[in-house]
Enzyme design. Structure first.
Site, PDB file in Angstrom:
ATOM      1  N   PHE A 174      13.736  13.920   4.261  1.00 40.87           N
ATOM      2  CA  PHE A 174      13.134  14.455   5.479  1.00 40.87           C
ATOM      3  C   PHE A 174      11.641  14.186   5.484  1.00 40.87           C
ATOM      4  CE2 PHE A 174      12.833  17.821   2.339  1.00 40.87           C
ATOM      5  CZ  PHE A 174      11.574  18.368   2.539  1.00 40.87           C
ATOM      6  N   CYS A 175      11.060  14.224   6.690  1.00 42.19           N
ATOM      7  CA  CYS A 175       9.614  14.083   6.876  1.00 42.19           C
ATOM      8  C   CYS A 175       9.244  14.838   8.147  1.00 42.19           C
ATOM      9  CB  CYS A 175       9.198  12.614   6.933  1.00 42.19           C
ATOM     10  SG  CYS A 175       9.997  11.674   8.255  1.00 42.19           S
ATOM     11  N   THR A 176       8.027  14.682   8.621  1.00 42.65           N
ATOM     12  CA  THR A 176       7.551  15.501   9.741  1.00 42.65           C
ATOM     13  C   THR A 176       8.343  15.264  11.018  1.00 42.65           C
ATOM     14  OG1 THR A 176       5.333  15.395   8.790  1.00 42.65           O
ATOM     15  CG2 THR A 176       5.520  16.172  11.070  1.00 42.65           C
ATOM     16  N   GLY A 178      10.371  12.113  11.428  1.00 38.31           N
ATOM     17  CA  GLY A 178      11.481  11.200  11.219  1.00 38.31           C
ATOM     18  C   GLY A 178      11.118   9.771  10.884  1.00 38.31           C
ATOM     19  N   ILE A 203      11.220  17.554  10.480  1.00 37.45           N
ATOM     20  CA  ILE A 203      10.955  18.997  10.335  1.00 37.45           C
ATOM     21  C   ILE A 203      10.665  19.634  11.692  1.00 37.45           C
ATOM     22  CG2 ILE A 203       9.441  20.700   9.253  1.00 37.45           C
ATOM     23  CD1 ILE A 203       8.790  18.411   7.169  1.00 37.45           C
TER      24      ILE A 203
END
Length: 305
Positions: A174-176, A178, A203
């Site tokens: 996951f990241c901020t 995508g 997220i």
């Protein structure tokens, strides 16, 4: 109230430079601020403005080659979160430094926010946070592995040094928003990892859709604009920014002895020389003088890199 739109889209641009000035003109004419990156692989960025201004900017972006199906995520900000509009040319819209990586050729399995909790709770799943160390420091998912990278470009080396830890594991990343997972999951596929998943919309989508009482997220999510952090419901968080090192700090951190506005904080005080601090103090002085004159220290601009 300002509308904030975070977006990215992978699509081939044969001549990104030709797109730069018209895009900047549209955004500036609509009173939109923020940063947009153009590269041969597509577009990435976050912009803010009035509802009409954001609609005008998004309409222009959707008219670019291959961008008709652009998706974006919206939130709000009480104050304008950017000081100017920048449209920059880059080699990559998110820098990984792996020429063979191409999300258009394939990515991991997308997992909707509503299904993410079940996936990361499974015992055979390793959850990896692909963001930078200072982002992870203020919030992440329960049990997530922090690679402790200072930039996304360090991720491939971290994987090579640690991949043996994940034998017979499914990988959830996951990241901020995508975009980093589009590249990191493609990279892992190229490394022969078959069961790779990533949080669709990142997220931000999770915090928007999943109620706090059902959440496996802890802390705040760092965002690259004046809000600094957001929480559940994409409400603005408590964090501020150290304008010397660009790391997030809490209001109470300003009372620490290492803190000097625009010069240092407890994260970076030992990382810069006295000459650096003198230069930062001069910059801070110019910002103060500009504010006293009722001017913006940073005017609207378009900057090719």
């Amino acid at each position: 109230m300002f509308t904030v739109a975070a977006l990215y889209h992978f699509t081939p641009f044969s001549d990104p430079a030709a797109l730069q000035a018209p895009l900047a003109k549209t955004c500036c004419s609509a009173g939109v601020t923020g940063t947009l990156l153009l590269a041969p692989e597509g577009i990435n960025g976050t912009i803010a403005g009035t509802r009409d201004g954001i609609d005008a900017a998004l309409a222009h972006i959707r008219s670019l080659p291959g961008c008709a199906d652009l998706e974006w995520k919206e939130s709000t900000a009480v104050e304008q979160p950017f000081g100017r509009m920048k449209v920059r040319l880059k080699r990559e819209i998110v820098t990984m430094g792996q020429p063979q990586v191409d999300p258009r050729a394939g990515t991991g399995h997308y997992v909707d926010a509503k299904d993410w909790n079940d996936l990361i709770s499974a015992p055979d799943v390793a959850v990896i946070d692909t963001r930078n160390d200072y982002e992870v420091a203020i919030g992440t998912f329960n049990g997530a592995i922090d690679p402790e990278t200072k930039s996304f470009g360090e991720f491939p080396e971290w994987w090579q040094q640690n991949k043996q830890r994940f034998h017979n594991k499914r990988i959830a990343m996951f990241c901020t928003g995508g975009i980093r997972c589009e590249k990191s999951t493609n990279y892992l596929l190229g490394e022969g990892v078959e069961d790779v998943f990533h949080l669709k919309g990142g997220i931000l989508k999770y915090l928007e859709d999943v109620p706090a009482e059902d959440s496996k997220w802890r802390g705040e999510c760092f965002v690259f604009d004046g809000r600094v952090s957001v929480g559940h419901g994409l409400e603005e968080g408590p964090h501020q920014l150290c304008h010397a090192c660009r790391r997030p700090i809490l209001p109470e951190d300003r009372a620490r002895p290492e803190f000097e506005e625009g010069v240092s904080c407890h994260h970076c005080a030992a990382e810069t020389s006295e000459a650096d601090k003198a230069r930062f103090r001069e910059r801070q002085k110019q910002i103060r003088l500009s504010r006293e004159r009722g001017e913006s220290h940073l005017g609207q601009s378009v900057k090719p890199d």
